[in-house]
Design an enzyme around this catalytic site. Structure first.
Site, short mmCIF file in Angstrom:
data_model
loop_
_atom_site.label_atom_id
_atom_site.label_comp_id
_atom_site.label_asym_id
_atom_site.label_seq_id
_atom_site.Cartn_x
_atom_site.Cartn_y
_atom_site.Cartn_z
N GLU A 285 14.68 -18.53 16.87
CA GLU A 285 15.86 -18.09 16.14
C GLU A 285 15.54 -17.45 14.80
O GLU A 285 16.03 -16.36 14.50
CB GLU A 285 16.82 -19.27 15.93
CG GLU A 285 18.08 -18.83 15.18
CD GLU A 285 19.16 -19.89 15.08
OE1 GLU A 285 18.84 -21.09 15.13
OE2 GLU A 285 20.32 -19.50 14.93
N ASP B 166 15.08 -23.00 19.41
CA ASP B 166 16.07 -23.09 18.34
C ASP B 166 15.71 -24.33 17.51
O ASP B 166 15.86 -25.46 17.98
CB ASP B 166 17.48 -23.23 18.91
CG ASP B 166 18.56 -23.07 17.84
OD1 ASP B 166 18.21 -23.18 16.64
OD2 ASP B 166 19.72 -22.86 18.19
N ILE C 241 17.00 -25.72 14.70
CA ILE C 241 18.17 -26.58 14.46
C ILE C 241 19.36 -25.88 15.10
O ILE C 241 19.79 -24.82 14.64
CB ILE C 241 18.48 -26.78 12.96
CG1 ILE C 241 17.30 -27.38 12.21
CG2 ILE C 241 19.72 -27.68 12.80
CD1 ILE C 241 17.57 -27.65 10.73
N ASP C 242 19.89 -26.46 16.16
CA ASP C 242 21.13 -25.93 16.71
C ASP C 242 22.26 -26.78 16.16
O ASP C 242 22.27 -28.00 16.32
CB ASP C 242 21.14 -25.96 18.24
CG ASP C 242 22.43 -25.33 18.73
OD1 ASP C 242 22.74 -24.21 18.29
OD2 ASP C 242 23.16 -25.98 19.49
N THR D 152 23.37 -25.68 12.79
CA THR D 152 22.98 -25.61 11.37
C THR D 152 24.18 -25.83 10.45
O THR D 152 24.05 -26.48 9.41
CB THR D 152 22.31 -24.25 11.06
OG1 THR D 152 21.16 -24.12 11.90
CG2 THR D 152 21.87 -24.15 9.61
N ASP E 273 20.06 -20.65 22.29
CA ASP E 273 21.09 -21.69 22.46
C ASP E 273 21.25 -22.06 23.94
O ASP E 273 21.86 -23.06 24.27
CB ASP E 273 22.47 -21.18 21.99
CG ASP E 273 22.50 -20.85 20.50
OD1 ASP E 273 21.99 -21.66 19.72
OD2 ASP E 273 23.03 -19.78 20.14
C1 IPD Z 1 24.88 -21.92 16.66
C2 IPD Z 1 25.70 -23.14 16.99
C3 IPD Z 1 27.15 -22.79 16.97
C4 IPD Z 1 27.48 -21.67 17.93
C5 IPD Z 1 26.58 -20.46 17.70
C6 IPD Z 1 25.12 -20.88 17.72
P1 IPD Z 1 22.65 -22.37 15.23
O1 IPD Z 1 23.51 -22.19 16.63
O2 IPD Z 1 25.34 -23.67 18.24
O3 IPD Z 1 27.92 -23.90 17.33
O4 IPD Z 1 28.80 -21.26 17.75
O5 IPD Z 1 26.82 -19.52 18.70
O6 IPD Z 1 24.32 -19.75 17.50
O7 IPD Z 1 22.82 -21.10 14.45
O8 IPD Z 1 23.20 -23.54 14.53
O9 IPD Z 1 21.26 -22.55 15.75
#
Ligand code: IPD
Length: 277
Positions: free
Chosen positions: A70, A90, A92-93, A95, A220
Site C-alpha cells: 500500500e 496492507d 495497516i488496514d 488506518t 485490501d
Molecule cells: C482502507 C479501509 C477502509 C476502506 C478503504 C481501504 P487502509 O484501507 O479498509 O475501510 O474503505 O477502501 O482502502 O487505507 O486503512 O489500508
C-alpha cells in the site's frame, strides 16, 4: 509437507503476528497523521514502519519475489501482478480506525503465483485473531475452520460495505443510493466497520451474508479473497463477472445467488484501476 509454499505461508504468519504487536502498542500512542488521495485517506508513521518491516524481511528470505504494498504504491510504485511469486501487503488496514483508536485494525498479507492467489493471512491486531486461507486447504481463524453463511435471500441478509476514500458530492450520492437500494430490498442491516479486510473476514466466518465496495485496492482484497473462497464463499466483480483484483471494486457473499442479487442492485462508482495509477 503442506504444499510448495509452506515456507512462505509460515513467514507470512510470523510477520503478521510481529506487525500486529507493533500496531497494538502504537494504537494508544500519539500519531503523526498525513493524508494521501483525499482528506479521508490517512497514513501514519506506523503504516510505513510496519510495511518496511514486512517487505524487508520477506525480501531477505525470498529475494526473487515481487511485492505490491500500500504505502509503496502511494509513493508511486506500480501495481502489476506478473506470473512471478508476488506478495500483496496492507500494513495497516483500517488506518482511519487506528488514528481514532477504534479497535478494528488488521495486517493483511496475500500471496499469488502465476496470477493466482495461493494464500492469505489477515491478523486482527486488537482481538488477536489470525485468519488464514490456503488454496485447496480451507480457511481458519485461530485454528477453527471457517464456513460462510448459506443465505440466498437479500431480505434476510446482513450486508457489509466500506465508504471508500472519495468524498465528492457525486460519489457520496452514489454511495448512499447504493445503500438505500439494499435497505429498500429489505436487507436486515448494512454495517460499515472501517476495515475492508476485517469485514471480509466476518463474511468468511458466516457473521454476515454479503460484502460490497467501490474504492478498495488489491491489498485490501488479495488475502481476504482466498479466505472467503476457502470458506465456501463467492468473490466477484460488481458487474457480476469474474473478480478482477485490480479493478477497485468487489461483491462477495456466502452464495452466488446473494452475490448476484447485490451486484444487480448496485450502481457503479468509478475509482479507476490499481494497475493504471
Ligand atoms: C482502507 C479501509 C477502509 C476502506 C478503504 C481501504 P487502509 O484501507 O479498509 O475501510 O474503505 O477502501 O482502502 O487505507 O486503512 O489500508
Amino acid at each position: 509437507a503442506r504444499g510448495p509454499w509452506q515456507e512462505c505461508f509460515e513467514a507470512a504468519v510470523q510477520l503478521a503476528l510481529r506487525a500486529g504487536q507493533i500496531i497494538r502498542k502504537a494504537l494508544s500512542e500519539e500519531k503523526h497523521v498525513s493524508t494521501k488521495t483525499s482528506a479521508a485517506d490517512l497514513v501514519t508513521e506506523t503504516d510505513h514502519l510496519v510495511e518496511d518491516l514486512i517487505i524487508s524481511e520477506l525480501q531477505k528470505r525470498f529475494p526473487s519475489h515481487r511485492f505490491i504494498a500500500e504505502e509503496a504504491a502511494a509513493a508511486g510504485a506500480k501495481c502489476v501482478l506478473t506470473p512471478s511469486p508476488t506478495w500483496i501487503v496492507d500494513p495497516i488496514d483500517g488506518t482511519c480506525n487506528f488514528v481514532h483508536r477504534f479497535p478494528t485494525v488488521a495486517v493483511s498479507i496475500g500471496f499469488a503465483v502465476n496470477q493466482e492467489l495461493e494464500f492469505g493471512v489477515i491478523y486482527h491486531c486488537t482481538e488477536e485473531r489470525l485468519y488464514t486461507g490456503r488454496r485447496g486447504q480451507g480457511a481458519f481463524c485461530n485454528g477453527q475452520q471457517l464456513r460462510v453463511s448459506r443465505e440466498t435471500d437479500l431480505s434476510k441478509a446482513l450486508v457489509l460495505t466500506e465508504i471508500g476514500p472519495k468524498r465528492d458530492p457525486a460519489t457520496l450520492k452514489l454511495f448512499l443510493s447504493n445503500m438505500e437500494r439494499l435497505l429498500h430490498a429489505k436487507a436486515h442491516g448494512v454495517r460499515v466497520i472501517g476495515s475492508s479486510t476485517l469485514a471480509l473476514c466476518h463474511l468468511a466466518s458466516g457473521a454476515a451474508d454479503a460484502y460490497y465496495q467501490f474504492g478498495l485496492h488489491c491489498w485490501d482484497l488479495a488475502a481476504a479473497t482466498v479466505i472467503i473462497r476457502e470458506a465456501g464463499g463467492i468473490v466477484m466483480d460488481t458487474s457480476g463477472g469474474p473478480l478482477d483484483l485490480m479493478s477497485c471494486r468487489v461483491v462477495a457473499a456466502g452464495t452466488r445467488e446473494m452475490a448476484t442479487l447485490i451486484a444487480r442492485a448496485l450502481q457503479t462508482i468509478n475509482y479507476g484501476r490499481d494497475d493504471e495509477k
